[in-house]
Design a protein around this motif. Sequence first.
Motif, PDB file in Angstrom:
ATOM      1  N   GLU A  41       0.840  -1.193   0.000  1.00 42.04           N
ATOM      2  CA  GLU A  41       0.000   0.000   0.000  1.00 42.04           C
ATOM      3  C   GLU A  41       0.881   1.250   0.000  1.00 42.04           C
ATOM      4  OE1 GLU A  41      -3.137   0.233  -0.231  1.00 42.04           O
ATOM      5  OE2 GLU A  41      -3.921  -1.754   0.227  1.00 42.04           O
ATOM      6  N   PRO A  42       0.467   2.329  -0.664  1.00 37.35           N
ATOM      7  CA  PRO A  42       1.214   3.597  -0.567  1.00 37.35           C
ATOM      8  C   PRO A  42       1.311   4.051   0.885  1.00 37.35           C
ATOM      9  CG  PRO A  42      -0.413   3.698  -2.331  1.00 37.35           C
ATOM     10  CD  PRO A  42      -0.691   2.427  -1.582  1.00 37.35           C
ATOM     11  N   LEU A  43       2.453   4.580   1.244  1.00 39.87           N
ATOM     12  CA  LEU A  43       2.664   5.052   2.620  1.00 39.87           C
ATOM     13  C   LEU A  43       2.061   6.430   2.849  1.00 39.87           C
ATOM     14  CD1 LEU A  43       6.395   3.927   2.994  1.00 39.87           C
ATOM     15  CD2 LEU A  43       4.332   2.723   3.751  1.00 39.87           C
ATOM     16  N   LEU A  44       1.749   7.128   1.764  1.00 40.00           N
ATOM     17  CA  LEU A  44       1.191   8.474   1.844  1.00 40.00           C
ATOM     18  C   LEU A  44      -0.126   8.519   1.077  1.00 40.00           C
ATOM     19  CD1 LEU A  44       4.479  10.435   1.010  1.00 40.00           C
ATOM     20  CD2 LEU A  44       3.554   9.973   3.289  1.00 40.00           C
ATOM     21  N   ASP A  45      -1.025   9.438   1.494  1.00 40.06           N
ATOM     22  CA  ASP A  45      -2.259   9.606   0.728  1.00 40.06           C
ATOM     23  C   ASP A  45      -1.958  10.403  -0.541  1.00 40.06           C
ATOM     24  OD1 ASP A  45      -2.125  12.325   1.426  1.00 40.06           O
ATOM     25  OD2 ASP A  45      -3.488  12.069   3.131  1.00 40.06           O
ATOM     26  N   ASP A  46      -2.956  10.537  -1.398  1.00 43.29           N
ATOM     27  CA  ASP A  46      -2.723  11.159  -2.702  1.00 43.29           C
ATOM     28  C   ASP A  46      -2.239  12.597  -2.580  1.00 43.29           C
ATOM     29  OD1 ASP A  46      -3.352   8.872  -4.060  1.00 43.29           O
ATOM     30  OD2 ASP A  46      -5.394   9.471  -4.586  1.00 43.29           O
ATOM     31  N   ALA A  47      -2.792  13.345  -1.616  1.00 39.34           N
ATOM     32  CA  ALA A  47      -2.369  14.736  -1.440  1.00 39.34           C
ATOM     33  C   ALA A  47      -0.898  14.806  -1.039  1.00 39.34           C
ATOM     34  CB  ALA A  47      -3.246  15.427  -0.405  1.00 39.34           C
ATOM     35  N   ALA A  48      -0.498  13.926  -0.107  1.00 42.34           N
ATOM     36  CA  ALA A  48       0.900  13.911   0.331  1.00 42.34           C
ATOM     37  C   ALA A  48       1.817  13.428  -0.793  1.00 42.34           C
ATOM     38  CB  ALA A  48       1.054  13.029   1.561  1.00 42.34           C
ATOM     39  N   LEU A  49       1.335  12.491  -1.607  1.00 48.35           N
ATOM     40  CA  LEU A  49       2.132  12.024  -2.745  1.00 48.35           C
ATOM     41  C   LEU A  49       2.368  13.159  -3.736  1.00 48.35           C
ATOM     42  CD1 LEU A  49       0.531   8.516  -3.396  1.00 48.35           C
ATOM     43  CD2 LEU A  49       2.865   8.947  -2.623  1.00 48.35           C
ATOM     44  N   ASP A  50       1.331  13.967  -3.972  1.00 50.00           N
ATOM     45  CA  ASP A  50       1.495  15.114  -4.867  1.00 50.00           C
ATOM     46  C   ASP A  50       2.552  16.078  -4.332  1.00 50.00           C
ATOM     47  OD1 ASP A  50      -0.378  14.178  -6.642  1.00 50.00           O
ATOM     48  OD2 ASP A  50      -2.041  15.324  -5.782  1.00 50.00           O
ATOM     49  N   SER A  51       2.499  16.315  -3.029  1.00 52.94           N
ATOM     50  CA  SER A  51       3.479  17.227  -2.421  1.00 52.94           C
ATOM     51  C   SER A  51       4.877  16.636  -2.477  1.00 52.94           C
ATOM     52  CB  SER A  51       3.084  17.523  -0.971  1.00 52.94           C
ATOM     53  OG  SER A  51       1.839  18.192  -0.905  1.00 52.94           O
ATOM     54  N   ALA A  52       4.989  15.334  -2.214  1.00 52.80           N
ATOM     55  CA  ALA A  52       6.306  14.694  -2.248  1.00 52.80           C
ATOM     56  C   ALA A  52       6.888  14.717  -3.642  1.00 52.80           C
ATOM     57  CB  ALA A  52       6.185  13.257  -1.738  1.00 52.80           C
ATOM     58  N   ARG A  53       6.041  14.464  -4.624  1.00 52.61           N
ATOM     59  CA  ARG A  53       6.481  14.448  -6.016  1.00 52.61           C
ATOM     60  C   ARG A  53       7.022  15.818  -6.433  1.00 52.61           C
ATOM     61  NH1 ARG A  53       1.914  13.265  -7.690  1.00 52.61           N
ATOM     62  NH2 ARG A  53       2.016  11.008  -7.348  1.00 52.61           N
ATOM     63  N   ALA A  54       6.397  16.878  -5.907  1.00 56.81           N
ATOM     64  CA  ALA A  54       6.797  18.244  -6.261  1.00 56.81           C
ATOM     65  C   ALA A  54       7.826  18.822  -5.300  1.00 56.81           C
ATOM     66  CB  ALA A  54       5.564  19.142  -6.301  1.00 56.81           C
ATOM     67  N   GLY A  55       8.216  18.020  -4.282  1.00 56.67           N
ATOM     68  CA  GLY A  55       9.193  18.510  -3.312  1.00 56.67           C
ATOM     69  C   GLY A  55       8.635  19.572  -2.389  1.00 56.67           C
ATOM     70  N   ARG A  56       7.309  19.499  -2.092  1.00 60.52           N
ATOM     71  CA  ARG A  56       6.674  20.546  -1.297  1.00 60.52           C
ATOM     72  C   ARG A  56       6.240  20.062   0.082  1.00 60.52           C
ATOM     73  NH1 ARG A  56       3.596  21.382  -6.104  1.00 60.52           N
ATOM     74  NH2 ARG A  56       1.797  20.560  -4.954  1.00 60.52           N
ATOM     75  N   LEU A  57       6.745  18.929   0.549  1.00 62.06           N
ATOM     76  CA  LEU A  57       6.402  18.490   1.896  1.00 62.06           C
ATOM     77  C   LEU A  57       6.931  19.500   2.916  1.00 62.06           C
ATOM     78  CD1 LEU A  57       7.030  14.638   1.731  1.00 62.06           C
ATOM     79  CD2 LEU A  57       4.832  15.795   1.882  1.00 62.06           C
ATOM     80  N   HIS A  58       6.177  19.699   3.979  1.00 63.87           N
ATOM     81  CA  HIS A  58       6.477  20.746   4.953  1.00 63.87           C
ATOM     82  C   HIS A  58       7.594  20.302   5.887  1.00 63.87           C
ATOM     83  CE1 HIS A  58       5.363  23.713   8.213  1.00 63.87           C
ATOM     84  NE2 HIS A  58       5.397  24.470   7.124  1.00 63.87           N
ATOM     85  N   LYS A  59       8.777  20.936   5.769  1.00 62.96           N
ATOM     86  CA  LYS A  59       9.940  20.535   6.565  1.00 62.96           C
ATOM     87  C   LYS A  59       9.693  20.732   8.051  1.00 62.96           C
ATOM     88  CE  LYS A  59      13.689  21.089   3.219  1.00 62.96           C
ATOM     89  NZ  LYS A  59      15.021  21.686   2.991  1.00 62.96           N
ATOM     90  N   ALA A  60       9.061  21.843   8.400  1.00 60.02           N
ATOM     91  CA  ALA A  60       8.844  22.113   9.826  1.00 60.02           C
ATOM     92  C   ALA A  60       7.979  21.033  10.467  1.00 60.02           C
ATOM     93  CB  ALA A  60       8.193  23.487   9.995  1.00 60.02           C
TER      94      ALA A  60
END
Length: 357
Positions: free
Chosen positions: A241-260
């Motif tokens: 199963e994907p470890l992230l939901d679709d919204a988080a996958l989109d952010s990860a793909r674009a390098g936009r996950l929140h570092k803080a």
Amino acid sequence: MTTDREASPWPGARLHVVTGKGGTGKTTVAAAVALALASAPGRVLVAEVEGRQGISQTFDVPPLGTEETRIARLGGGGEVVGLSVDPKTALLEYLQLFYKLGRAGRLLEKFGAIDFATTIAPGVRDVLLIGRIYEANRRRRDGRHKGDAPAAFDALVLDAPPTGRIGRFLSVNSEVADLARVGPIHSQAESITRLLRSAQTRVHLVTLLEEMPVQETLESIDELRGKGLRPGAIIVNMVREPLLDDAALDSARAGRLHKASIRTQLADAGVPVTAELVDGLLEEARDHAERVDLEREQLALLEATGLPIVALPALAGGVDAGSVRELADLLVPLFAGHPDATPSGLPASGVGTGAGA
């Protein structure tokens, strides 16, 4: 079998051939298919033809021989019988069955003629291996091959050669029938070909959601259909199963996950936080998103075949007799034909249907 077989996608199917690219878990899936069919309940033969003893290892039983041996019994009354088909033994049985050469056949073995026939001529070897399964399919419970007695087995599962060889393996009898125009060899080869091309036989393909196994699966489906053979299900093995939901996958793909947020969660878990660790996790997340994209692309290719698709999960603890029964439970709705089975989405484990199936 007592279950309504009409609920299955393949009413009337008795012989289930399982193939797949090496490393996809073909033998494990064959074992699980046998258990699923036996849950109906029924008496199921699972046979291997490559001499690797994969079935015995999967069921955690002593190595299988050329005699049919019960290897599993289910609570509902079903049972699985195992067999390792040996071409030498199959040839001796063939000589006895068609030519009554029991003693003469043993003399041929003594002088090396049996080894010659089964090793020098690979086509003959494949004919003999399939012929042993054909005989088990025809046999009645009274030991005869004709009559009103119930069949010796309610279903048969063949742990077959890999996809790269499956078309040749299953079509060799039609080639033999063309070469031997008359006599028992011709008759048996034609009878086996009719069985393999009939609605009684389905070829199931095991794959992973990776480019090479999927491509080989697609090529094998085309080859099987071109030879008049009938593909059954595509069984996608080792699904995670994907470890992230679709919204988080989109952010990860674009390098936009929140570092803080990542730093906070690490600190809350008691993990020392460094910039290198956070950057490494971001890179892992991006790789994971790309992996999920690739798997979904491969799944779309499989769905386009129109065949039923089953997803089986990756087994964290490895393969053993207990985990194979868990996989069998996921295959029961498709293979045992339970009428109340409901498809579930993919890539989650469960049963799905390809477009046009």
